[in-house]
Design an enzyme around this catalytic site. Sequence first.
Site, short mmCIF file in Angstrom:
data_model
loop_
_atom_site.label_atom_id
_atom_site.label_comp_id
_atom_site.label_asym_id
_atom_site.label_seq_id
_atom_site.Cartn_x
_atom_site.Cartn_y
_atom_site.Cartn_z
N PHE A 150 -27.11 -2.22 -21.53
CA PHE A 150 -26.54 -0.88 -21.64
C PHE A 150 -26.74 -0.02 -20.40
O PHE A 150 -26.06 0.98 -20.21
CB PHE A 150 -27.14 -0.15 -22.86
CG PHE A 150 -28.51 0.43 -22.61
CD1 PHE A 150 -28.67 1.62 -21.93
CD2 PHE A 150 -29.66 -0.24 -23.04
CE1 PHE A 150 -29.94 2.14 -21.69
CE2 PHE A 150 -30.92 0.27 -22.79
CZ PHE A 150 -31.06 1.46 -22.11
N LYS A 174 -19.25 -9.87 -22.69
CA LYS A 174 -19.73 -9.25 -23.93
C LYS A 174 -20.49 -8.01 -23.49
O LYS A 174 -21.64 -8.08 -23.08
CB LYS A 174 -20.65 -10.24 -24.65
CG LYS A 174 -20.75 -10.06 -26.17
CD LYS A 174 -21.31 -8.75 -26.63
CE LYS A 174 -22.82 -8.66 -26.56
NZ LYS A 174 -23.30 -7.28 -26.87
N GLU A 177 -23.16 -3.23 -26.92
CA GLU A 177 -22.53 -2.44 -28.00
C GLU A 177 -22.87 -0.96 -27.88
O GLU A 177 -22.26 -0.10 -28.52
CB GLU A 177 -22.93 -3.00 -29.38
CG GLU A 177 -24.41 -2.95 -29.73
CD GLU A 177 -25.22 -4.12 -29.16
OE1 GLU A 177 -24.92 -4.58 -28.04
OE2 GLU A 177 -26.17 -4.55 -29.85
N SER A 227 -33.06 -7.56 -21.76
CA SER A 227 -34.51 -7.60 -21.91
C SER A 227 -35.02 -9.04 -21.80
O SER A 227 -34.28 -9.99 -22.06
CB SER A 227 -34.89 -7.02 -23.27
OG SER A 227 -34.31 -7.83 -24.28
N CYS A 282 -33.90 -1.55 -14.24
CA CYS A 282 -34.83 -2.68 -14.12
C CYS A 282 -35.56 -2.63 -12.79
O CYS A 282 -36.50 -3.36 -12.56
CB CYS A 282 -34.10 -4.00 -14.28
SG CYS A 282 -32.94 -4.28 -12.94
N GLU A 376 -42.89 -2.76 -20.45
CA GLU A 376 -41.73 -2.03 -19.93
C GLU A 376 -41.46 -0.85 -20.85
O GLU A 376 -41.22 -1.04 -22.05
CB GLU A 376 -40.51 -2.96 -19.89
CG GLU A 376 -39.28 -2.28 -19.32
CD GLU A 376 -38.09 -3.21 -19.15
OE1 GLU A 376 -37.82 -4.02 -20.05
OE2 GLU A 376 -37.42 -3.10 -18.11
P1 NAD Z 1 -31.02 -6.13 -24.59
O1 NAD Z 1 -31.72 -7.38 -24.26
O2 NAD Z 1 -31.38 -5.43 -25.83
O3 NAD Z 1 -29.44 -6.41 -24.69
C1 NAD Z 1 -28.75 -7.13 -23.69
C2 NAD Z 1 -27.56 -7.83 -24.33
O4 NAD Z 1 -28.03 -8.76 -25.30
C3 NAD Z 1 -26.62 -6.87 -25.05
O5 NAD Z 1 -25.29 -7.23 -24.77
C4 NAD Z 1 -26.98 -7.06 -26.52
O6 NAD Z 1 -25.87 -6.89 -27.37
C5 NAD Z 1 -27.48 -8.48 -26.59
N1 NAD Z 1 -28.56 -8.68 -27.59
C6 NAD Z 1 -29.48 -7.76 -28.01
N2 NAD Z 1 -30.32 -8.34 -28.90
C7 NAD Z 1 -29.95 -9.61 -29.02
C8 NAD Z 1 -30.45 -10.73 -29.78
N3 NAD Z 1 -31.49 -10.60 -30.59
N4 NAD Z 1 -29.82 -11.92 -29.66
C9 NAD Z 1 -28.77 -12.06 -28.86
N5 NAD Z 1 -28.24 -11.05 -28.13
C10 NAD Z 1 -28.82 -9.84 -28.19
O7 NAD Z 1 -31.15 -5.17 -23.32
P2 NAD Z 1 -30.68 -3.64 -23.20
O8 NAD Z 1 -31.58 -2.81 -24.01
O9 NAD Z 1 -29.22 -3.54 -23.38
O10 NAD Z 1 -30.97 -3.40 -21.64
C11 NAD Z 1 -32.21 -3.02 -21.14
C12 NAD Z 1 -32.99 -4.22 -20.64
O11 NAD Z 1 -32.24 -4.90 -19.65
C13 NAD Z 1 -34.29 -3.82 -19.95
O12 NAD Z 1 -35.29 -4.72 -20.35
C14 NAD Z 1 -33.97 -3.97 -18.48
O13 NAD Z 1 -35.09 -4.21 -17.66
C15 NAD Z 1 -33.06 -5.14 -18.50
N6 NAD Z 1 -32.24 -5.22 -17.30
C16 NAD Z 1 -32.59 -6.16 -16.40
C17 NAD Z 1 -31.88 -6.28 -15.23
C18 NAD Z 1 -32.28 -7.29 -14.20
O14 NAD Z 1 -31.58 -7.41 -13.21
N7 NAD Z 1 -33.35 -8.04 -14.36
C19 NAD Z 1 -30.82 -5.40 -14.97
C20 NAD Z 1 -30.48 -4.46 -15.94
C21 NAD Z 1 -31.21 -4.38 -17.12
#
Ligand code: NAD
Length: 485
Positions: A150, A174, A177, A227, A282, A376
């Site tokens: 997000f 994808k 959401e 994450s 991140c 985090e």
């Molecule tokens: P998230 O992991 O909750 O969601 C990421 C994606 O996975 C979304 O599209 C979501 O719909 C999907 N998702 C969520 N839960 C899931 C599950 N149980 N099973 C399968 N798919 C699932 O992450 P977020 O809250 O959207 O984003 C923030 C996180 O992203 C932070 O931890 C941040 O550090 C990380 N991030 C990392 C980088 C990097 O380059 N390393 C860059 C941007 C964000």
Amino acid sequence: MKYSPIKNYINGKFTDALGDRKMDLVSPIDGNALSTVPMSSYKDLDDAVKAAKKAFETWSRIPIKERVQVFFKYKTLLEKNIQSLAELCSEENGKTIGESLAEIEKCIELTEFATSLPQLVSGEVLEVSRGVECRTEHVPLGVVASIVPFNFPSMVPNWTIPNAIALGNCMIIKPSEKVPLSCGKLAELLKEAGLPDGVFNIVHGDVEVVEAICDHPGIQAVSFVGSTRVAKIVYQRCAQNLKRCLALGGAKNHLMVLPDAKADMTAQNVAASMSGCAGQRCMAASAMVGVGNVDHIIDKICEEARKIIPGKNLGAVINKESQEKIEKYITEAEQQGARILVDGRNTKVAGKEKGTYVGPTVIDQVTPDMAVAKEEIFGPVISIMRTQTVDEALAIENANPYGNAASVFTQNGGMARYIIDHASAGMIGVNVGVPVPREPFSFGGWNESKFGVGDITGKSSIEFWTKLKKSTTKWNPEAGINWMS
Ligand code: NAD
């Protein structure tokens, strides 16, 4: 409801998802209703895969110099639409308009890089023995998927869209959401730029679609950004399905501040790094280790933090759940004996009472065992620890399971080099609070911040989005002569 219900984008058309499951979308800025997001199913994804597979037959055969013409036009369209894209980004994500404009600028830079791919992707050719030539070519994989988080509704999608597609793949994205609107706008611009139908598709949803992407036999490779918890799930599920995957996870970035650091510059960088995009980056500074006496710098960090005004130069965090989680971290640290020097809890922005804001927060006297030191937080919070030596600071940095970024603030070049050599992170800054490598340098962390080989952007992405074909040819073969001769 400001916008009509969001649709998937399959084969160049916005289409309704098949099921009825959907989620409400509200703006973090003021809590106003924006739209609804469909929670798609395996069948929706399958329709997108079929469209992408069909499009791949033609798209992959177009020479790359011709394919990148779409991205020259797309770059111009991003420039033309920068204001409206930025406004949409702020509305759904909560970040300030300045931060959203910077995000779209980065999309432009990423697209510029993709237009240079014809110069970078050529293979090798060598006469390996008399009249025998070996040649390598980077060949597209087929249908690929990109699952995004997000916190950068446009930038993270553009880490993957231009490179993967310019290299000849067809993509299904994808979106998160929580921020599904920006990707729809990107689809419109790609179409306007001349991208054929089916080459780029959007399937909205949650876990169900992510699992379908990992499982679908028609998808050759999956990139994931989000994450660490979910990165592990996606990486393992792809591996189980024998699928190529690069999964970028969360972070806990350490800034090491030495007593000789320039105080004003360091304070400004630390405050900007921990609070930019409301700490939801991140690459954000999340932990600071002061080496020796850096009290004068910490005073200045607090001064800088107090200049950051929620709703003005600090955006909202994504939702109520996130706001509560961040505040809980701060309260727990306080209960464990840390000192809250600047407190961002219970922040309200006048006229936007339903917005989800957390003010900048500086926590001092944190010990390495506290949750605010280890986990985090993903909010505008910096946790300050103290050590007497650089090696103690490095030991704290090395012990954290993540490895996205680390920075050092010092005027001592030898010490900076020592920290570059010994910090356990993929991206290191010297007097830089957010050490994001700019194109053509690639982006990617280490340890639990990334699973898979290579990085997601830059030249490194060529290896991920293509496979290597090796051909050995001999013309004018002569009888009796071994081709190895
Ligand atoms: P998230 O992991 O909750 O969601 C990421 C994606 O996975 C979304 O599209 C979501 O719909 C999907 N998702 C969520 N839960 C899931 C599950 N149980 N099973 C399968 N798919 C699932 O992450 P977020 O809250 O959207 O984003 C923030 C996180 O992203 C932070 O931890 C941040 O550090 C990380 N991030 C990392 C980088 C990097 O380059 N390393 C860059 C941007 C964000």
